[in-house]
Design a protein around this motif. Sequence first.
Motif, PDB file in Angstrom:
ATOM      1  N   LEU A  98       0.835  -1.207   0.000  1.00  0.00           N
ATOM      2  CA  LEU A  98       0.000   0.000   0.000  1.00  0.00           C
ATOM      3  C   LEU A  98       0.866   1.251   0.000  1.00  0.00           C
ATOM      4  O   LEU A  98       0.601   2.209  -0.751  1.00  0.00           O
ATOM      5  CB  LEU A  98      -0.919   0.007   1.225  1.00  0.00           C
ATOM      6  N   SER A  99       1.909   1.261   0.826  1.00  0.00           N
ATOM      7  CA  SER A  99       2.775   2.447   0.912  1.00  0.00           C
ATOM      8  C   SER A  99       3.547   2.665  -0.387  1.00  0.00           C
ATOM      9  O   SER A  99       3.778   3.806  -0.788  1.00  0.00           O
ATOM     10  CB  SER A  99       3.722   2.331   2.109  1.00  0.00           C
TER      11      SER A  99
ATOM     12  N   GLY B 191       9.747  -6.978   3.697  1.00  0.00           N
ATOM     13  CA  GLY B 191       8.294  -7.024   3.721  1.00  0.00           C
ATOM     14  C   GLY B 191       7.671  -6.656   5.045  1.00  0.00           C
ATOM     15  O   GLY B 191       6.460  -6.852   5.242  1.00  0.00           O
ATOM     16  N   ASP B 192       8.466  -6.104   5.954  1.00  0.00           N
ATOM     17  CA  ASP B 192       7.950  -5.590   7.234  1.00  0.00           C
ATOM     18  C   ASP B 192       8.295  -4.120   7.398  1.00  0.00           C
ATOM     19  O   ASP B 192       8.335  -3.612   8.508  1.00  0.00           O
ATOM     20  CB  ASP B 192       8.498  -6.404   8.408  1.00  0.00           C
ATOM     21  N   CYS B 193       8.551  -3.423   6.267  1.00  0.00           N
ATOM     22  CA  CYS B 193       8.985  -2.026   6.313  1.00  0.00           C
ATOM     23  C   CYS B 193       8.091  -1.140   5.450  1.00  0.00           C
ATOM     24  O   CYS B 193       8.163  -1.163   4.205  1.00  0.00           O
ATOM     25  CB  CYS B 193      10.435  -1.899   5.845  1.00  0.00           C
ATOM     26  N   ILE B 194       7.242  -0.378   6.102  1.00  0.00           N
ATOM     27  CA  ILE B 194       6.382   0.598   5.435  1.00  0.00           C
ATOM     28  C   ILE B 194       7.233   1.790   5.031  1.00  0.00           C
ATOM     29  O   ILE B 194       8.118   2.211   5.774  1.00  0.00           O
ATOM     30  CB  ILE B 194       5.256   1.042   6.395  1.00  0.00           C
ATOM     31  N   VAL B 195       6.977   2.354   3.847  1.00  0.00           N
ATOM     32  CA  VAL B 195       7.852   3.421   3.358  1.00  0.00           C
ATOM     33  C   VAL B 195       7.164   4.780   3.341  1.00  0.00           C
ATOM     34  O   VAL B 195       5.964   4.903   3.088  1.00  0.00           O
ATOM     35  CB  VAL B 195       8.396   3.104   1.946  1.00  0.00           C
ATOM     36  N   HIS B 196       7.938   5.803   3.624  1.00  0.00           N
ATOM     37  CA  HIS B 196       7.529   7.207   3.477  1.00  0.00           C
ATOM     38  C   HIS B 196       7.199   7.468   2.011  1.00  0.00           C
ATOM     39  O   HIS B 196       7.764   6.839   1.113  1.00  0.00           O
ATOM     40  CB  HIS B 196       8.693   8.088   3.953  1.00  0.00           C
ATOM     41  N   LYS B 197       6.300   8.399   1.755  1.00  0.00           N
ATOM     42  CA  LYS B 197       5.843   8.649   0.385  1.00  0.00           C
ATOM     43  C   LYS B 197       6.956   9.108  -0.547  1.00  0.00           C
ATOM     44  O   LYS B 197       6.810   9.038  -1.776  1.00  0.00           O
ATOM     45  CB  LYS B 197       4.718   9.683   0.391  1.00  0.00           C
TER      46      LYS B 197
ATOM     47  N   ILE C 146      -0.339   3.572   7.180  1.00  0.00           N
ATOM     48  CA  ILE C 146       0.908   3.664   6.412  1.00  0.00           C
ATOM     49  C   ILE C 146       1.552   5.048   6.502  1.00  0.00           C
ATOM     50  O   ILE C 146       2.620   5.263   5.936  1.00  0.00           O
ATOM     51  CB  ILE C 146       0.704   3.277   4.930  1.00  0.00           C
ATOM     52  N   GLY C 147       0.924   5.974   7.215  1.00  0.00           N
ATOM     53  CA  GLY C 147       1.469   7.326   7.346  1.00  0.00           C
ATOM     54  C   GLY C 147       1.838   7.638   8.789  1.00  0.00           C
ATOM     55  O   GLY C 147       1.064   7.358   9.712  1.00  0.00           O
ATOM     56  N   PHE C 148       3.026   8.220   8.992  1.00  0.00           N
ATOM     57  CA  PHE C 148       3.507   8.547  10.338  1.00  0.00           C
ATOM     58  C   PHE C 148       4.194   9.910  10.312  1.00  0.00           C
ATOM     59  O   PHE C 148       4.643  10.364   9.266  1.00  0.00           O
ATOM     60  CB  PHE C 148       4.496   7.494  10.841  1.00  0.00           C
TER      61      PHE C 148
ATOM     62  N   ALA D 220      14.620   8.991   2.631  1.00  0.00           N
ATOM     63  CA  ALA D 220      14.477   7.540   2.439  1.00  0.00           C
ATOM     64  C   ALA D 220      14.025   6.864   3.736  1.00  0.00           C
ATOM     65  O   ALA D 220      14.598   5.872   4.183  1.00  0.00           O
ATOM     66  CB  ALA D 220      15.770   6.929   1.923  1.00  0.00           C
ATOM     67  N   ILE D 221      12.959   7.380   4.320  1.00  0.00           N
ATOM     68  CA  ILE D 221      12.494   6.941   5.635  1.00  0.00           C
ATOM     69  C   ILE D 221      11.635   5.680   5.502  1.00  0.00           C
ATOM     70  O   ILE D 221      10.753   5.603   4.650  1.00  0.00           O
ATOM     71  CB  ILE D 221      11.682   8.053   6.310  1.00  0.00           C
ATOM     72  N   ILE D 222      11.901   4.697   6.364  1.00  0.00           N
ATOM     73  CA  ILE D 222      11.060   3.509   6.437  1.00  0.00           C
ATOM     74  C   ILE D 222      10.654   3.264   7.880  1.00  0.00           C
ATOM     75  O   ILE D 222      11.320   3.705   8.815  1.00  0.00           O
ATOM     76  CB  ILE D 222      11.765   2.257   5.862  1.00  0.00           C
ATOM     77  N   TYR D 223       9.529   2.541   8.039  1.00  0.00           N
ATOM     78  CA  TYR D 223       8.974   2.260   9.360  1.00  0.00           C
ATOM     79  C   TYR D 223       8.923   0.741   9.542  1.00  0.00           C
ATOM     80  O   TYR D 223       8.110   0.064   8.907  1.00  0.00           O
ATOM     81  CB  TYR D 223       7.578   2.871   9.493  1.00  0.00           C
TER      82      TYR D 223
END
Length: 269
Positions: free
Chosen positions: A24-25, A95-101, A138-140, A224-227
């Motif tokens: 999704l991200s 596959g456990d890292c949501i990404v900044h837009k 998906i947003g932080f 290049a931020i990931i969560y």
Amino acid sequence: MDKVNVSLIITTYNWPKALELVLLSISKQNVLPYEVLVADDGSTEDTLQLVRKFQENFPVPLIHIWHEDDGFRRSAVLNLAISKAKGDYIMQLDGDCIVHKNFVGDHVGSVEKNTYLYGSRVNIQESFLETLFDQKRIGFSFFSKGIKKRGRTIHLPFFGRILYKKNNELSRKLRGCNLSYWKADFIAVNGYNEDMTGWGREDSELIIRMMNKGVAGKRLKYQAIIYHIWHKESSKQKLTINDAIQKDAIKNKTVWCDNGVNKYLSEKN
């Protein structure tokens, strides 16, 4: 720098609920990759069904690369996926890292010849997981609940580029879940060393061989931020073996591994 065709590789294993948020991200990126390949280390049917669902409306080609489950073989499935990648530039994500837009755009904006890029990660805490998955979050931001190391949420790419320049030292901040490089540089060292199974050192050993070949590194700070979604740690029972392989690559200034990506490239010919 001319236009870069990016193949974004996502490694995964039996956690479709997390992979869903990652995909999704990626679909919401301000700069989209050329293609996305899910490098699946032997997951069950649930992961395939999730990918097929996303393929119906995904904004770029979405490809599922799978091999049989035979333990932790991340190196092998990455080699397999990258051998099939059509882009000339590889970005890696877990596959456990949501990404900044702006994740893809930040990497692309920092691309240089003979250079690999690596970024940090914000940690999503265990106590927030129920909310995360219920809300499909998906947003932080810096002020978001459920995260730690929140200073890493700050997005100031220009400032980061001033602070960090290319260097020839292996950083302790290097993570394979936020890494990019030229596909040609990867092939030149024969990719990941598949003698390294189990968790640990496979990414840094690859980068050591790249550096021995003359490729420099650059950290992406404030971009290049990931969560990273919390999960139990993987078994480290193979770490001693993998550590010895890495130390050998440092000592002997190794640039090539025998058990690497070339076996998949030759299969294509």
